[in-house]
Design a protein around this motif. Structure first.
Motif, PDB file in Angstrom:
ATOM      1  N   GLN A  20       0.810  -1.227   0.000  1.00 39.80           N
ATOM      2  CA  GLN A  20       0.000   0.000   0.000  1.00 39.80           C
ATOM      3  C   GLN A  20       0.839   1.272   0.000  1.00 39.80           C
ATOM      4  O   GLN A  20       0.301   2.380  -0.135  1.00 39.80           O
ATOM      5  CB  GLN A  20      -0.938  -0.002   1.209  1.00 39.80           C
ATOM      6  CG  GLN A  20      -2.002  -1.096   1.168  1.00 39.80           C
ATOM      7  CD  GLN A  20      -3.016  -0.949   2.303  1.00 39.80           C
ATOM      8  OE1 GLN A  20      -3.389   0.159   2.682  1.00 39.80           O
ATOM      9  NE2 GLN A  20      -3.430  -2.071   2.883  1.00 39.80           N
ATOM     10  N   TYR A  21       2.173   1.169   0.174  1.00 42.07           N
ATOM     11  CA  TYR A  21       2.980   2.401   0.228  1.00 42.07           C
ATOM     12  C   TYR A  21       4.322   2.167  -0.452  1.00 42.07           C
ATOM     13  O   TYR A  21       4.739   1.019  -0.683  1.00 42.07           O
ATOM     14  CB  TYR A  21       3.175   2.870   1.675  1.00 42.07           C
ATOM     15  CG  TYR A  21       4.088   2.009   2.516  1.00 42.07           C
ATOM     16  CD1 TYR A  21       3.609   0.848   3.131  1.00 42.07           C
ATOM     17  CD2 TYR A  21       5.437   2.329   2.698  1.00 42.07           C
ATOM     18  CE1 TYR A  21       4.440   0.050   3.893  1.00 42.07           C
ATOM     19  CE2 TYR A  21       6.268   1.531   3.467  1.00 42.07           C
ATOM     20  CZ  TYR A  21       5.766   0.393   4.066  1.00 42.07           C
ATOM     21  OH  TYR A  21       6.590  -0.398   4.817  1.00 42.07           O
ATOM     22  N   SER A  22       5.019   3.268  -0.741  1.00 43.25           N
ATOM     23  CA  SER A  22       6.368   3.137  -1.324  1.00 43.25           C
ATOM     24  C   SER A  22       7.291   4.134  -0.622  1.00 43.25           C
ATOM     25  O   SER A  22       6.844   5.187  -0.157  1.00 43.25           O
ATOM     26  CB  SER A  22       6.318   3.421  -2.825  1.00 43.25           C
ATOM     27  OG  SER A  22       6.185   4.799  -3.042  1.00 43.25           O
ATOM     28  N   GLY A  23       8.589   3.761  -0.536  1.00 44.32           N
ATOM     29  CA  GLY A  23       9.542   4.635   0.141  1.00 44.32           C
ATOM     30  C   GLY A  23       9.395   4.554   1.648  1.00 44.32           C
ATOM     31  O   GLY A  23       8.646   3.721   2.163  1.00 44.32           O
ATOM     32  N   PRO A  24      10.095   5.458   2.352  1.00 46.43           N
ATOM     33  CA  PRO A  24      10.094   5.387   3.817  1.00 46.43           C
ATOM     34  C   PRO A  24       8.773   5.842   4.424  1.00 46.43           C
ATOM     35  O   PRO A  24       8.023   6.589   3.804  1.00 46.43           O
ATOM     36  CB  PRO A  24      11.222   6.356   4.208  1.00 46.43           C
ATOM     37  CG  PRO A  24      11.306   7.320   3.078  1.00 46.43           C
ATOM     38  CD  PRO A  24      10.891   6.593   1.845  1.00 46.43           C
ATOM     39  N   ILE A  25       8.526   5.359   5.640  1.00 46.85           N
ATOM     40  CA  ILE A  25       7.432   5.895   6.452  1.00 46.85           C
ATOM     41  C   ILE A  25       8.070   6.923   7.372  1.00 46.85           C
ATOM     42  O   ILE A  25       9.039   6.616   8.082  1.00 46.85           O
ATOM     43  CB  ILE A  25       6.735   4.782   7.267  1.00 46.85           C
ATOM     44  CG1 ILE A  25       6.132   3.731   6.329  1.00 46.85           C
ATOM     45  CG2 ILE A  25       5.650   5.382   8.171  1.00 46.85           C
ATOM     46  CD1 ILE A  25       5.593   2.491   7.055  1.00 46.85           C
ATOM     47  N   HIS A  26       7.578   8.158   7.315  1.00 42.39           N
ATOM     48  CA  HIS A  26       8.169   9.235   8.124  1.00 42.39           C
ATOM     49  C   HIS A  26       7.378   9.338   9.431  1.00 42.39           C
ATOM     50  O   HIS A  26       6.246   9.821   9.426  1.00 42.39           O
ATOM     51  CB  HIS A  26       8.097  10.555   7.356  1.00 42.39           C
ATOM     52  CG  HIS A  26       8.783  10.511   6.032  1.00 42.39           C
ATOM     53  ND1 HIS A  26      10.145  10.699   5.890  1.00 42.39           N
ATOM     54  CD2 HIS A  26       8.312  10.251   4.791  1.00 42.39           C
ATOM     55  CE1 HIS A  26      10.475  10.588   4.617  1.00 42.39           C
ATOM     56  NE2 HIS A  26       9.396  10.307   3.925  1.00 42.39           N
ATOM     57  N   TYR A  27       7.963   8.894  10.521  1.00 41.60           N
ATOM     58  CA  TYR A  27       7.266   8.832  11.812  1.00 41.60           C
ATOM     59  C   TYR A  27       7.568  10.064  12.679  1.00 41.60           C
ATOM     60  O   TYR A  27       8.640  10.655  12.579  1.00 41.60           O
ATOM     61  CB  TYR A  27       7.717   7.591  12.594  1.00 41.60           C
ATOM     62  CG  TYR A  27       7.162   6.280  12.089  1.00 41.60           C
ATOM     63  CD1 TYR A  27       7.963   5.381  11.400  1.00 41.60           C
ATOM     64  CD2 TYR A  27       5.829   5.923  12.318  1.00 41.60           C
ATOM     65  CE1 TYR A  27       7.466   4.160  10.957  1.00 41.60           C
ATOM     66  CE2 TYR A  27       5.323   4.711  11.870  1.00 41.60           C
ATOM     67  CZ  TYR A  27       6.144   3.835  11.194  1.00 41.60           C
ATOM     68  OH  TYR A  27       5.641   2.632  10.740  1.00 41.60           O
ATOM     69  N   THR A  28       6.588  10.374  13.514  1.00 36.74           N
ATOM     70  CA  THR A  28       6.803  11.336  14.582  1.00 36.74           C
ATOM     71  C   THR A  28       6.188  10.754  15.847  1.00 36.74           C
ATOM     72  O   THR A  28       5.154  10.068  15.789  1.00 36.74           O
ATOM     73  CB  THR A  28       6.150  12.712  14.262  1.00 36.74           C
ATOM     74  OG1 THR A  28       6.400  13.621  15.347  1.00 36.74           O
ATOM     75  CG2 THR A  28       4.645  12.606  14.062  1.00 36.74           C
ATOM     76  N   ALA A  29       6.809  11.006  16.993  1.00 32.52           N
ATOM     77  CA  ALA A  29       6.235  10.533  18.254  1.00 32.52           C
ATOM     78  C   ALA A  29       4.926  11.283  18.496  1.00 32.52           C
ATOM     79  O   ALA A  29       4.786  12.451  18.105  1.00 32.52           O
ATOM     80  CB  ALA A  29       7.204  10.791  19.395  1.00 32.52           C
ATOM     81  N   ILE A  30       3.962  10.599  19.102  1.00 44.98           N
ATOM     82  CA  ILE A  30       2.712  11.303  19.413  1.00 44.98           C
ATOM     83  C   ILE A  30       2.558  11.440  20.914  1.00 44.98           C
ATOM     84  O   ILE A  30       3.104  10.650  21.693  1.00 44.98           O
ATOM     85  CB  ILE A  30       1.473  10.597  18.798  1.00 44.98           C
ATOM     86  CG1 ILE A  30       1.323   9.154  19.290  1.00 44.98           C
ATOM     87  CG2 ILE A  30       1.492  10.643  17.289  1.00 44.98           C
ATOM     88  CD1 ILE A  30       0.050   8.967  20.061  1.00 44.98           C
TER      89      ILE A  30
END
Ligand code: DD4
Length: 329
Positions: free
Chosen positions: A175-185
């Protein structure tokens, strides 16, 4: 275990509806990461309110148990509201079941819900600190199922004017391509909340630091992107012919206007960019168009709703308490 369901858009992608089975009864619910109540239209509503909706009838469920004395009352960002009683029943989404889920039965609700006949209720995917059941708040479907999921996550792959997907328990590489850019919540306010310390306007727009910008929440139940007043004013200052139209309740502009790209920081490491054309939300007729970016009316939080989320693959990680965006496949 893992489960996957479709997310079907209503007109203007104003909300997305998904199939849920409660006590063996199929209903269509609006999954809302900005709230934490699971409530349904029930047979205890007056027929004038439930006409056109599928209603849940607890007497027809062999697994329903009343939660006697418990009540709930909720109000949404647009002023809509609902109240009612509570029980527990088996809730299944995409083959994944919580046997003993708090199910809130509406016996009173505001007009906007009555008119929205595709919608048989809401399923909150926020944090249960904001669940409204009294006197003892109850966990969300995701909080209840998390320990049984292969991964303690769910993902939202909403589409513009097309059917998308919610997936529980997996981050589907297809369902996605490339990195997943995460942020802490920070979930202390009950939301998937993170800082948004800068924004960009224009295709090679410099990043504008915004030390006074309110934190943002990822909210699948909000249609638009609701921003601090100074940010949204800075954007529409770049749109010729744009104005704030009280009667339409926000910024409008000539449908022929050239719209600059707009990017928002997702935490401090990534800027999610919307192409200008994705900011045209609705054609109001007469050559006037309504913007997908609007003011948050000074609420102290910026609300990143479907106008943003439908252009990305979104990961809600309940285990690591983080939120991530990736490019769609
Ligand atoms: C008729 C209707 C009205 C509102 C909403 C609604 N659902 O989620 C949200 C946002 C705002 C915030 O309250 C939590 N998430 N709003 C849905 C409706 F079907």
């Amino acid at each position: 275990e893992t489960g996957q369901v479709t997310a079907s858009p209503e007109q203007n992608d104003s909300e997305y509806l998904s199939p849920v089975t409660i006590g063996g009864q199929p209903l269509t619910l609006d999954f809302d990461t900005g709230s934490a109540d699971l409530w349904v239209f029930s047979n205890s509503l007056p027929s004038s309110d439930s006409a056109g909706h599928v209603t849940f009838d607890p007497s027809k469920s062999s697994t329903f148990t009343p939660y006697s004395g418990a009540t709930w009352q909720i109000a949404y960002g647009d002023g809509s509201s609902a109240t009612g009683s509570v029980g527990f029943d088996s809730v299944t989404i995409g083959g994944v079941t919580v046997a003993h889920q708090a199910v809130e039965l509406a016996d009173n609700l505001s007009g906007a819900f009555v008119q929205d006949t595709q919608n048989d209720g809401l399923l909150g995917l926020g944090f249960s600190t904001i669940n409204t059941i009294q006197t003892q708040r109850q966990k969300t479907f995701f909080e209840n199922i998390m320990p049984s999921l292969a991964l303690p996550v769910f993902t939202a792959n909403l589409q513009a004017d097309a059917s998308g997907t919610y997936t529980f328990g997996a981050i589907d590489a297809a369902q996605y391509s490339g990195p997943i850019h995460y942020t802490a919540i920070d979930s202390s306010a009950g939301f998937w909340q993170f800082p948004s310390p800068s924004y960009t306007i224009g295709s090679n727009g410099a990043s504008v630091p915004c030390t006074t910008c309110s934190p943002a929440i990822a909210d699948t139940g909000t249609s638009l992107v609701l921003l601090d007043d100074d940010v949204v004013a800075a954007y529409y200052a770049q749109v010729s012919g744009a104005s704030q139209d009280q009667s339409q309740g926000g910024y409008v502009f000539p449908c022929s206007a050239s719209l600059p790209d707009f990017g928002v920081a997702i935490g401090s490491g990534y800027t999610a960019v919307l192409a200008g054309k994705e900011i045209l939300y609705e054609d109001l007729g007469g050559g006037v168009c309504y913007g997908g970016l609007q003011s948050n009316a000074g609420q102290g939080v910026q609300i990143f709703g479907d106008v943003l989320l439908r252009h990305f693959f979104a990961v809600f990680d309940g285990g690591a308490k983080r939120f991530g965006l990736a490019k769609k496949a």
